[in-house]
Design a protein around this motif. Structure first.
Motif, PDB file in Angstrom:
ATOM      1  N   LEU A  15     -13.046  48.793  -3.237  1.00  0.00           N
ATOM      2  CA  LEU A  15     -13.417  49.789  -4.570  1.00  0.00           C
ATOM      3  C   LEU A  15     -14.835  49.468  -5.058  1.00  0.00           C
ATOM      4  O   LEU A  15     -15.543  49.212  -4.230  1.00  0.00           O
ATOM      5  CB  LEU A  15     -12.348  49.008  -5.403  1.00  0.00           C
ATOM      6  N   LEU A 111      -5.460  56.029 -16.934  1.00  0.00           N
ATOM      7  CA  LEU A 111      -4.807  55.316 -15.790  1.00  0.00           C
ATOM      8  C   LEU A 111      -4.834  56.177 -14.464  1.00  0.00           C
ATOM      9  O   LEU A 111      -4.790  55.628 -13.621  1.00  0.00           O
ATOM     10  CB  LEU A 111      -3.343  54.983 -16.455  1.00  0.00           C
ATOM     11  N   GLU A 113      -6.869  58.226 -13.702  1.00  0.00           N
ATOM     12  CA  GLU A 113      -8.137  58.120 -12.937  1.00  0.00           C
ATOM     13  C   GLU A 113      -8.380  56.980 -12.180  1.00  0.00           C
ATOM     14  O   GLU A 113      -8.770  56.934 -11.084  1.00  0.00           O
ATOM     15  CB  GLU A 113      -9.461  58.199 -14.155  1.00  0.00           C
ATOM     16  N   GLN A 114      -8.065  55.864 -12.914  1.00  0.00           N
ATOM     17  CA  GLN A 114      -8.110  54.642 -12.065  1.00  0.00           C
ATOM     18  C   GLN A 114      -6.870  54.603 -10.921  1.00  0.00           C
ATOM     19  O   GLN A 114      -7.354  54.007  -9.696  1.00  0.00           O
ATOM     20  CB  GLN A 114      -7.917  53.445 -12.920  1.00  0.00           C
ATOM     21  N   ARG A 117      -8.790  56.253  -7.965  1.00  0.00           N
ATOM     22  CA  ARG A 117      -9.711  55.350  -7.090  1.00  0.00           C
ATOM     23  C   ARG A 117      -9.084  54.371  -6.507  1.00  0.00           C
ATOM     24  O   ARG A 117      -9.520  54.047  -5.251  1.00  0.00           O
ATOM     25  CB  ARG A 117     -10.553  54.527  -8.088  1.00  0.00           C
ATOM     26  N   TYR A 132       1.337  49.029 -10.434  1.00  0.00           N
ATOM     27  CA  TYR A 132       1.336  49.447 -11.753  1.00  0.00           C
ATOM     28  C   TYR A 132       2.656  49.250 -12.513  1.00  0.00           C
ATOM     29  O   TYR A 132       2.500  49.190 -13.924  1.00  0.00           O
ATOM     30  CB  TYR A 132       1.084  51.199 -11.723  1.00  0.00           C
ATOM     31  N   ALA A 436      -7.603  47.842 -12.903  1.00  0.00           N
ATOM     32  CA  ALA A 436      -7.432  49.206 -13.326  1.00  0.00           C
ATOM     33  C   ALA A 436      -6.866  49.317 -14.857  1.00  0.00           C
ATOM     34  O   ALA A 436      -7.487  50.332 -15.446  1.00  0.00           O
ATOM     35  CB  ALA A 436      -6.683  49.894 -12.329  1.00  0.00           C
ATOM     36  N   GLN A 439      -9.468  48.362 -17.192  1.00  0.00           N
ATOM     37  CA  GLN A 439     -10.621  49.267 -17.305  1.00  0.00           C
ATOM     38  C   GLN A 439     -10.204  50.728 -18.072  1.00  0.00           C
ATOM     39  O   GLN A 439     -10.791  51.188 -18.860  1.00  0.00           O
ATOM     40  CB  GLN A 439     -11.253  49.915 -15.759  1.00  0.00           C
ATOM     41  N   ALA A 440      -8.916  51.174 -17.764  1.00  0.00           N
ATOM     42  CA  ALA A 440      -8.388  52.110 -18.780  1.00  0.00           C
ATOM     43  C   ALA A 440      -8.396  51.713 -20.162  1.00  0.00           C
ATOM     44  O   ALA A 440      -8.633  52.631 -20.988  1.00  0.00           O
ATOM     45  CB  ALA A 440      -7.028  52.353 -18.166  1.00  0.00           C
ATOM     46  N   THR A 443     -11.349  52.354 -22.227  1.00  0.00           N
ATOM     47  CA  THR A 443     -11.906  53.836 -22.867  1.00  0.00           C
ATOM     48  C   THR A 443     -11.737  54.040 -24.204  1.00  0.00           C
ATOM     49  O   THR A 443     -12.316  55.024 -24.893  1.00  0.00           O
ATOM     50  CB  THR A 443     -11.286  54.619 -21.575  1.00  0.00           C
TER      51      THR A 443
END
Length: 550
Positions: A15, A111, A113-114, A117, A132, A436, A439-440, A443
Motif C-alpha cells: 500500500l 470507502l 476508493e479505499q 486501493r 470491511y 482504509a 482515511q474514508a 474525507t
C-alpha cells in the motif's frame, strides 16, 4: 505457504501513496467505483452549512435551486445499477432519519476508493469483504463513547434543530428553527412520545420569511365563499374534486326551447336539481363543503340558505391530505359522503393579504399545529419546507434517543483516529481495512473545509493534531477550527449510527461485484420485428442481389 496469508503479510508494504502508479490509470477493479465517484463529486459541493446550491433542470423542464441531496438524487435518471443502489440507500436514510444523506453518499464513495486501493495491492475480494465487515461492525460501537450531550425532557430543542436545519440555505434560519422547535415541543405527548403527523405544513407564497407563523389545527390554502364563513362547533366536512353544482358534460349541447313555458320548466328543473343536491348534503349532516373546482353561483346561494360553509380550496394536494386526515373521501361528483369528516371548528384566518382556512380538532393522529411558511420565491419556500421537515424528523429521532454527538466533522475525525490507532497494531487484512475506513472518514471534515473556502491541508493538520491530544470537540467552522460545544453544533446519535451502517452495508455489497451485466434489448434489436429477415439476409448471395437490382 498459503497464498492468502502471504498476501496479507505483504499488503502493508504494497500500500502507501502512489499517485503516479500506472495501475491507477487502468480500468478500475471495482466496476461500481466510477458511478459512486460521479455521485460523490456531484454532491460534494453541497455538503455542510457552507455548501453551494445546484441549478437543477428536471426531466420535465422544471428549474430548481437546491442543495438537498434527496431532491437532486430523486431528479436524476440513473442507468448504472450501482448508482441506483446508492441512491436507494440515501433515500432510505432520508426517510428514516431525515438527515445524513449527503454524508452517506460521500462516505460510500470514499470507502469504495479505499477498497480499490486494497484490491490493487493484491488483497483478495473475499478477504476484503470480511475485513470491511469486521470494521463496519465495530465502528458504530465506538459512537456512544463520543456522546457529550443529551436533550432533556423539558429542554427547548431549538439549539439542536438550528444546528441541523442550518445546512439548508434559509433566509431566516433562526426564526424557522424556533417555529419548528416550538411546534414539536408543544405537540409532544405527556409520556414523551412525538408523532410527526401532529405538525403540518402550509406553503403560502408571498410575504416575507419572517412572516411565517404557527396556527392551531390544520391550515389549508383557500377562502370561504358565500355568507357562512365559520362553523364554531360540530363541523362535518365533505370534500369535492368537481364542480359544486349540476354536473357539466364534456359534449357540446344546445337546448332547443320553443316557448316561454319550456324555458321556465328548464329553469325549474335546474333549480330543483340544485335543491335536491344541497338537501342530500344537509340530510347527511354536512355543514362544510371543501371544493377543488368551480363553484356554481346558484348552488352557493342554496348552500347559504341551508347553512353550509363552502370553502374554495386552492390545491388538490392539500384537499387530498385533508381527506386522509379527516377519513372521508375526496369525491369526484357532488354526492353526500358515506361518512363525513368531523372536526370541532372551521374558520378563515387572514395572513396579510392572504387567507387560509383552519380546521381545528383534538384527537390523536391529527395535526395539532400548522407551520405556515411565507416567502417571495418558490425555491426559497421549497428549501424552507425541506428544512422544516428535516427538523421535525430529527426531533422524532431525539424523542427515541436523546444522545448527541459533536458535529462539524468532529465525530468523523475522532472515529478516524480511533480506527487508525487500532489498525496500526493489527496484522493481516484487518489492519489495512481499519486504516482504509479511517482515511474514508477523514474525507468528510476535509469536504467541510473545502466548501468553507479554507486552506484544507492546514485545517486538517490542525484538526488532526487537536484530536491526537484528546480534544475530540474540535470541528470545522467558517473561519477554521471551532469548539463544537461552544458553537452548539451537534449531530444525533441515531442519524450518525444509521448513516455509518448503511454506507458500510452498501460498500460491502458492491466490493464483491465482479462485473455488471445489463440484460436488456437494445433499440437496434427492438426495430427488427422477427428473426426471419436476419436469416434471409445471411443466406442471400451476390447473384441474388444482382438479379434483384436488374
Amino acid at each position: 505457504m498459503d497464498r492468502g496469508c502471504q498476501t496479507a503479510r505483504e499488503l502493508p508494504e504494497r500500500l502507501g501513496p502512489h499517485p503516479g502508479s500506472p495501475g491507477l490509470a487502468q480500468k478500475p477493479l471495482l466496476s461500481s467505483l466510477p458511478a459512486a465517484q460521479t455521485l460523490a463529486c456531484m454532491l460534494r459541493p453541497c455538503y455542510g452549512p457552507h455548501g453551494r446550491q445546484k441549478l437543477l433542470v428536471t426531466a420535465k423542464g422544471e428549474t430548481i435551486f437546491t442543495r438537498y441531496a434527496t431532491t437532486i438524487l430523486r431528479a436524476l435518471e440513473l442507468e448504472h445499477p450501482a448508482a441506483r443502489l446508492l441512491r436507494d440507500a440515501a433515500q432510505g436514510q432520508a426517510e428514516h432519519c431525515g438527515d445524513g444523506t449527503t454524508g452517506l453518499v460521500l462516505l460510500a464513495g470514499a470507502l469504495l476508493e479505499q477498497a480499490e486501493r486494497l484490491l490493487q495491492a493484491g488483497l483478495p475480494r473475499a478477504q476484503l469483504r470480511e475485513a470491511y465487515a469486521a470494521v463496519a461492525a465495530e465502528t458504530p460501537a465506538l459512537l456512544p463513547a463520543l456522546v457529550c450531550r443529551s436533550l432533556g425532557p423539558l429542554e427547548d430543542p431549538f439549539w439542536v434543530l438550528h444546528s441541523v436545519m442550518n445546512t439548508h440555505s434559509l433566509a431566516q434560519p433562526q426564526h424557522l428553527a424556533k417555529l419548528v422547535a416550538h411546534a414539536c415541543w408543544a405537540t409532544q405527548e405527556l409520556d414523551g412520545r412525538f408523532q410527526p403527523e401532529r405538525v403540518a405544513l402550509c406553503i403560502l407564497p408571498g410575504g416575507r420569511p419572517e412572516d411565517s407563523c404557527l396556527l392551531p389545527g390544520l391550515a389549508v390554502r383557500g377562502q370561504p365563499r358565500g355568507q357562512v364563513t365559520v362553523v364554531t362547533a360540530g363541523a362535518r366536512v365533505a370534500l369535492f374534486a368537481c364542480t359544486f353544482g349540476p354536473a357539466q358534460t364534456q359534449a357540446q349541447a344546445t337546448a332547443r326551447l320553443s316557448s316561454s313555458e319550456e324555458l321556465l320548466a328548464f329553469r325549474r328543473g335546474t333549480e330543483q336539481l340544485i335543491e335536491r343536491q344541497v338537501g342530500e348534503l344537509v340530510s347527511a349532516g354536512v355543514n362544510v363543503a371543501v371544493v377543488w373546482g368551480e363553484i356554481h353561483e346558484k348552488t352557493l346561494l342554496q348552500a347559504d340558505k341551508r347553512g353550509i360553509m363552502v370553502v374554495d380550496a386552492k390545491s388538490r394536494k392539500e384537499a387530498a391530505y385533508l381527506s386522509q386526515v379527516l377519513g372521508t373521501p375526496l369525491l369526484p361528483h357532488m354526492l353526500p359522503p358515506g361518512t363525513p369528516g368531523q372536526c370541532q371548528r372551521v374558520y378563515a384566518q387572514g395572513l396579510g393579504d392572504d387567507v387560509v382556512v383552519v380546521f381545528e380538532w383534538e384527537s390523536p393522529g391529527t395535526p395539532a399545529l400548522t407551520l405556515v411558511l411565507r416567502g417571495a420565491s418558490r425555491d426559497g419556500l421549497r428549501g424552507a419546507a425541506q428544512a422544516a421537515f428535516q427538523g421535525i424528523d430529527v426531533y422524532a429521532q431525539l424523542c427515541q434517543d436523546t444522545r448527541l454527538l459533536p458535529g462539524a466533522g468532529a465525530t468523523e475525525m475522532a472515529l478516524a483516529r480511533m480506527l487508525a490507532d487500532k489498525g496500526a497494531g493489527l496484522a493481516g487484512p484487518e489492519g489495512p481495512a481499519f486504516l482504509a475506513f479511517a482515511q474514508a472518514l477523514r474525507t468528510l471534515p476535509e469536504t467541510l473545509a473545502e466548501n468553507a473556502g479554507l486552506v484544507t491541508p492546514q485545517v486538517m493538520a490542525e484538526m488532526s493534531g487537536a484530536h491526537q491530544t484528546g480534544n475530540f470537540l474540535a470541528g470545522v467552522g467558517a473561519e477554521g477550527l471551532i469548539n463544537v460545544a461552544q458553537q452548539q453544533v451537534w449531530d444525533t446519535l441515531v442519524t450518525k449510527d444509521q448513516g455509518l451502517r448503511t454506507a458500510a452495508a452498501v460498500v460491502i455489497q458492491l466490493v464483491t461485484v465482479d462485473d455488471i451485466v445489463v440484460a436488456k434489448r437494445t433499440p437496434a434489436l427492438q426495430q427488427i420485428p422477427s428473426p426471419e429477415p436476419r436469416r434471409a439476409k445471411r443466406g442471400s448471395s451476390g447473384k441474388k442481389r444482382a438479379g434483384k437490382s436488374e
